[in-house]
Each structure stands twice: as C-alpha cells, then as structure tokens.
Design an enzyme around this catalytic site. Structure first.
Site, PDB file in Angstrom:
ATOM      1  N   LYS A   1      -3.359   4.097  -3.874  1.00  9.10           N
ATOM      2  CA  LYS A   1      -4.552   3.255  -4.088  1.00  9.10           C
ATOM      3  C   LYS A   1      -5.376   3.190  -2.809  1.00  9.10           C
ATOM      4  O   LYS A   1      -6.599   3.087  -2.860  1.00  9.10           O
ATOM      5  CB  LYS A   1      -4.153   1.843  -4.522  1.00  9.10           C
ATOM      6  CG  LYS A   1      -3.068   1.815  -5.579  1.00  9.10           C
ATOM      7  CD  LYS A   1      -3.532   1.507  -6.927  1.00  9.10           C
ATOM      8  CE  LYS A   1      -2.420   1.564  -7.967  1.00  9.10           C
ATOM      9  NZ  LYS A   1      -1.172   2.284  -7.704  1.00  9.10           N
TER      10      LYS A   1
ATOM     11  N   ALA B   1       0.777  -1.245   0.000  1.00  6.00           N
ATOM     12  CA  ALA B   1       0.000   0.000   0.000  1.00  6.00           C
ATOM     13  C   ALA B   1       0.806   1.292   0.000  1.00  6.00           C
ATOM     14  O   ALA B   1       0.279   2.333  -0.403  1.00  6.00           O
ATOM     15  CB  ALA B   1      -0.955   0.009   1.179  1.00  6.00           C
ATOM     16  N   ALA B   2       2.061   1.296   0.484  1.00  6.59           N
ATOM     17  CA  ALA B   2       2.783   2.577   0.603  1.00  6.59           C
ATOM     18  C   ALA B   2       3.149   3.115  -0.778  1.00  6.59           C
ATOM     19  O   ALA B   2       3.451   2.321  -1.666  1.00  6.59           O
ATOM     20  CB  ALA B   2       4.052   2.370   1.429  1.00  6.59           C
TER      21      ALA B   2
ATOM     22  N   ASP C   1      -1.002  -4.351  -5.602  1.00  9.79           N
ATOM     23  CA  ASP C   1      -0.304  -3.420  -6.490  1.00  9.79           C
ATOM     24  C   ASP C   1       1.171  -3.767  -6.306  1.00  9.79           C
ATOM     25  O   ASP C   1       1.863  -3.165  -5.501  1.00  9.79           O
ATOM     26  CB  ASP C   1      -0.620  -1.986  -6.060  1.00  9.79           C
ATOM     27  CG  ASP C   1      -0.059  -0.955  -7.019  1.00  9.79           C
ATOM     28  OD1 ASP C   1       0.023  -1.258  -8.216  1.00  9.79           O
ATOM     29  OD2 ASP C   1       0.295   0.146  -6.569  1.00  9.79           O
TER      30      ASP C   1
ATOM     31  N   GLY D   1       0.381   5.056  -0.519  1.00  8.09           N
ATOM     32  CA  GLY D   1      -1.038   5.201  -0.177  1.00  8.09           C
ATOM     33  C   GLY D   1      -1.924   5.717  -1.296  1.00  8.09           C
ATOM     34  O   GLY D   1      -3.081   6.056  -1.051  1.00  8.09           O
TER      35      GLY D   1
ATOM     36  N   CYS E   1       3.233  -1.443 -12.415  1.00  9.85           N
ATOM     37  CA  CYS E   1       3.602  -0.356 -13.326  1.00  9.85           C
ATOM     38  C   CYS E   1       4.760  -0.854 -14.194  1.00  9.85           C
ATOM     39  O   CYS E   1       5.735  -0.147 -14.415  1.00  9.85           O
ATOM     40  CB  CYS E   1       3.928   0.926 -12.577  1.00  9.85           C
ATOM     41  SG  CYS E   1       5.229   0.757 -11.369  1.00  9.85           S
TER      42      CYS E   1
HETATM   43  N1  SAM Z   1       0.023   0.853  -3.949  1.00  9.42           N
HETATM   44  C1  SAM Z   1       0.984   1.914  -3.734  1.00  9.42           C
HETATM   45  C2  SAM Z   1       0.349   3.218  -4.134  1.00  9.42           C
HETATM   46  O1  SAM Z   1      -0.582   3.221  -4.937  1.00  9.42           O
HETATM   47  O2  SAM Z   1       0.766   4.263  -3.612  1.00  9.42           O
HETATM   48  C3  SAM Z   1       2.278   1.653  -4.459  1.00  9.42           C
HETATM   49  C4  SAM Z   1       2.840   0.305  -4.134  1.00  9.42           C
HETATM   50  S1  SAM Z   1       4.376  -0.064  -4.835  1.00  9.42           S
HETATM   51  C5  SAM Z   1       4.011  -0.361  -6.463  1.00  9.42           C
HETATM   52  C6  SAM Z   1       4.688  -1.651  -4.196  1.00  9.42           C
HETATM   53  C7  SAM Z   1       4.831  -1.738  -2.692  1.00  9.42           C
HETATM   54  O3  SAM Z   1       5.110  -3.107  -2.361  1.00  9.42           O
HETATM   55  C8  SAM Z   1       5.973  -0.928  -2.121  1.00  9.42           C
HETATM   56  O4  SAM Z   1       5.484  -0.088  -1.100  1.00  9.42           O
HETATM   57  C9  SAM Z   1       6.928  -1.966  -1.537  1.00  9.42           C
HETATM   58  O5  SAM Z   1       7.557  -1.550  -0.359  1.00  9.42           O
HETATM   59  C10 SAM Z   1       6.020  -3.151  -1.274  1.00  9.42           C
HETATM   60  N2  SAM Z   1       6.740  -4.441  -1.265  1.00  9.42           N
HETATM   61  C11 SAM Z   1       8.040  -4.693  -1.527  1.00  9.42           C
HETATM   62  N3  SAM Z   1       8.304  -5.995  -1.375  1.00  9.42           N
HETATM   63  C12 SAM Z   1       7.169  -6.591  -1.013  1.00  9.42           C
HETATM   64  C13 SAM Z   1       6.813  -7.928  -0.677  1.00  9.42           C
HETATM   65  N4  SAM Z   1       7.701  -8.921  -0.735  1.00  9.42           N
HETATM   66  N5  SAM Z   1       5.539  -8.169  -0.323  1.00  9.42           N
HETATM   67  C14 SAM Z   1       4.626  -7.187  -0.291  1.00  9.42           C
HETATM   68  N6  SAM Z   1       4.906  -5.903  -0.589  1.00  9.42           N
HETATM   69  C15 SAM Z   1       6.158  -5.608  -0.951  1.00  9.42           C
END
Ligand code: SAM
Length: 445
Positions: free
Chosen positions: A115, A110-111, A177, A113, A230
C-alpha cells in the site's frame, strides 16, 4: 489438491454480508489471479498488453506467474507484485481526497510496502508519506521496497501505533491495513490457514480496536482514515468500522467509484471483495472521516537544512527542489516542501529512511548512494551504462562484470533505461557496487 479449510471456517462464513457461499467456495479452489502494479515514475515497455485492474489505473493482471526474482526490471522498481483487491485503496484516495498538495499521509501498518508504494505513486511527488512498521524484522523489507520504488517524499519509521499519539492532528490521511486473521489470503497463501481460528479472530479484533484508538489523535479534524483487512470476519471488518463510528465519533464514508464496479459488495460500513465475485483475494475496506475537534496543531521545532552542496548537486536533475540535511542516517536529500513536516517526525519517531540518502565523499569525489541510483533524482546525463538481461542478472548476483576500455569510473548500471545500482568501470572489470543485502541468491537458469 483442494484446500482443506481450518475447523470452524465453513460455519464462520455462513451469512457473511453479501456472500454467495457456493460460488465463493468454488472460487477458493481455483488458482489466485496474478497481478502487478506499474510504477508511473519508472515507465517501461513491459506488461503494456496485460488486462487492467478496474479499480486501479496502474494495476495489471498477468496471464501466468513469471519468475519475478529473475526479471531485472522487477529490481529496478518498475513494478510491484501486489494482490489486486488491495489496489482499491487507489480508488478510495481518488474519490475522497481532493487536494494532494502538502498532504501528509501515514501508512501505519506498512510492511512489506504494497500500500505504501501505491500511495507513493498516487501522491506523485506531492506531500509526504510516512510508512511505518512496528515489527523491526519487517521494517527492513519495507525500507528496501520503498528505496526501489524511488519516491523521495517518503519516510520509513519503526514505531508502535501508540507513539503516533504524540503527533497530534498531524496527518491528513491515515491508512490502517490492520494485522488480521488472514482468511482472505487462504487461496493465495494456504499457510495462512494454519494460523486461523475463532480465537485468532477475537484476538485480532481487540488489537484492531486498540490500533485505531491509539492512532486516532494523529489524524487532523476532517482527515480521512482508510481501514482495511484481508479477513472475511465481521468482527474484524464492519464491527471495527462501527466501533470507530461510535467510540471515536468517526463518520463512515461511501467510496462512489467502488459502487460502480460489479462484484464489489457494499455493506453497512464498508466494501467487501470476495473471490468468485471479483478478480482478486478477500479484502475489506472502509473509509472514516474524523469529525471531532482535534487538538491544537503541533508546534514546529526549528530545523536547519542547507542547500544541496555542489558535489552532490552535480549528480542531480533538480537540486533546487531539495534540501540537504545531516540526519542520524547520513546526509539526506529532502524535498523542499517537507521542510515543515520533518522536525516533529524526527523528534518522536524511530526513522529508518528519510527522503533519499545522498552518498559520501570518497577522497575528493562524491559517491552517490544506492538509494540515489534507484531514485528519480539523478541527472539524465549522469554516467550510466546499459546492461543486457544476462549482464543485469550477473550484476544483481553481485558479480564483477567484464571491464571496458572506452569509459571509466562510477556509472549507474541500467536495465531498460532504469537504474539497478552503481558499478566502478575499470579496463579489466566492473567492480560491483550493489549492497550485499540486495543481491539475488537464486541460481541463474
Ligand atoms: N500494508 C501492508 C502491505 O500492503 O504490504 C501489509 C500489512 S499487514 C496486513 C499488517 C502489518 O501490521 C504487518 O506488517 C504487521 O507486522 C503489522 N503489525 C502487527 N502488529 C501490529 C500492531 N500491534 N500495531 C501495528 N501494526 C502491527
């Protein structure tokens, strides 16, 4: 300067589904469109004339990029700066979810944030949103963005996808995401090119399969999983959706409203957004329905919140819609309809935000939290002081403001009617209650 793509990228994009290579490469050399998403819960007069994003009713394109840090309205949570293609989640939810009431949604990755704030707006106070971020260092910004957005039915957690396996058949909707190789962001964030390689694509694809497999048990039978990246790479997009279809027995779903929008490419498993075809960055979205029989629903441990005490209720517009509970975060205000959803989450997850923090007693008086100032829970007649833009910016720099002889005590500091935080008004100064970590560091012009 024209973008110089990483080695192997130009070959990598040959024959991608629906790509018009020349048009696509030409578009990547143009500036990325600037877009924001308005907060329907914090209406303001800003951006009303801007062009709409066709797949999200609150998305707007801006003609140029303002200095968002120096716009106090940004700090009230009146809008979120978000790349347009990713707002298509809105259309998918509209098309594929019929009943929002009591809906439990998980945004797994989610980070920062983008979505999650979109889902919070889409839920419009219904159901529950759990916004999760596995990387602790990125979970703070996620929490702050959701506090600023102001929705009370949100919880922030900091867990590995595997830990959601314990919440069997708990969620109606899960958003993945996924972390990806990031090629869709090359134009907006050229630094993304430094990390791209064929190997990175392979590494990301393996991780994406693992994430989907780990979180799948947490989805209810008949539940919806939205998978997005993305990245332009088929290995991270269609092949992962197909993996879910075969290995997890998911049903791939159409998203009808995206099919009506010229430029969005429908592929064998999802929808592609290519710069040059649509006004936005590279994005892939697919929708999956869980068809296999889920395990028995989770049994609910007891949870005994109480009615909101009078000291807190006096500050609130609708205390009767909330319960009050002592959590490890402090006294939290929890929407009544979350009563049953919360106990398993508190048991199995590392929670960083839970409903809205109420505040604390200072001597005989109750002092509401910063979260309360940014939420929509406040009573319309709670003490508030309107600031002009210059005062608002000095407040956001955590400076003291000039005092007032006509009013005294803790007031919410507002800009254009929306809350920024608290200030204690004295005759000679207003003591600034903005948390230190929320202050803007940029010099004022
Ligand atoms: N959904 C966010 C937004 O819309 O602002 C962007 C998300 S970004 C594409 C992918 C996120 O997945 C990152 O925050 C990252 O830290 C996290 N991530 C990295 N490795 C991961 C893992 N093994 N499992 C789950 N999340 C992971």
């Amino acid at each position: 300067m024209p973008l110089q793509f990483p080695a192997g990228f130009s070959q990598h994009i040959h024959h991608l589904p629906g790509i018009q290579e020349e048009k696509f490469l030409a578009a990547l050399q143009l500036p990325a469109p600037i877009s924001i998403r308005l907060n329907p819960e914090k209406k303001s007069a800003a951006f009303l004339d801007s062009n709409p994003v066709s797949w999200c009713e609150f998305g707007r394109y801006l003609p140029s990029r303002p200095d968002f840090t120096l716009d106090p309205l940004f700090h009230t949570g009146a809008y979120y700066v978000q790349e347009a293609s990713s707002m298509s989640i809105w259309s998918a939810l509209n098309d594929l979810v019929t009943d929002k009431k009591d809906l439990r949604v998980l945004d797994l990755c989610a980070a920062p944030g983008g979505k999650s704030t979109l889902v919070a707006s889409w839920l419009a106070g219904n159901g529950l949103l759990v916004a999760n971020e596995v990387i602790r260092g990125r979970a703070g910004i996620l929490t702050d963005n959701l506090i600023r957005w102001g929705s009370a039915n949100t919880i922030v957690s900091n867990n590995d996808p595997r830990q959601f396996g314990k919440l069997e058949a708990f969620f109606d909707v899960i958003l993945v995401d996924a972390p990806c190789s990031g090629s869709g962001m090359f134009r907006k964030d050229p630094a993304a090119m430094d990390h791209w390689s064929e190997d990175a694509v392979v590494h990301c694809a393996a991780r994406q399969e693992r994430i989907l497999t780990d979180v799948w048990p947490a989805l209810k039978e008949g539940g919806l999983l939205l998978y997005s990246t993305c990245s332009y790479s088929e290995a991270e997009d269609e092949r992962i959706s197909k993996f879910a279809e075969t290995a997890l027995a998911a049903e791939l779903l159409a998203i009808p409203s995206l099919e009506k929008i010229p430029g969005i490419v429908k592929t064998q498993a999802g929808y592609r957004f290519y710069p040059g075809e649509i006004q936005g960055e590279g994005f892939y979205l697919s929708a999956l329905r869980k068809t296999s029989e889920a395990e028995a629903p989770y049994s609910k441990p007891a949870f005994r919140p109480v009615t909101v005490p009078a000291s807190v209720a006096g500050w609130m517009a609708h205390p009767e819609h909330f319960l009050y509970s002592e959590t490890h975060l402090g006294n939290s205000l929890i929407p009544i309809h979350l009563h049953e959803s919360l106990p398993p989450l508190l048991k199995h997850l590392h929670i960083l935000k839970c409903g809205v923090l109420a505040g604390e007693m200072k001597g005989k008086d109750f002092l509401p939290s910063h979260e309360m100032a940014l939420s929509n829970l406040l009573h319309p007649e709670a003490p508030q002081l309107e600031l002009d833009k210059n005062e608002a910016l000095h407040y956001l720099k955590k400076e003291a403001l000039p005092g007032r002889s006509d009013i005294r005590g803790w007031h919410r500091m507002n800009y254009m009617g929306l809350g920024l935080g608290w200030g204690n008004i004295l005759p000679n100064r207003i003591n600034n209650g903005l948390p230190k970590s929320w202050r803007i560091l940029k010099e004022l012009e």
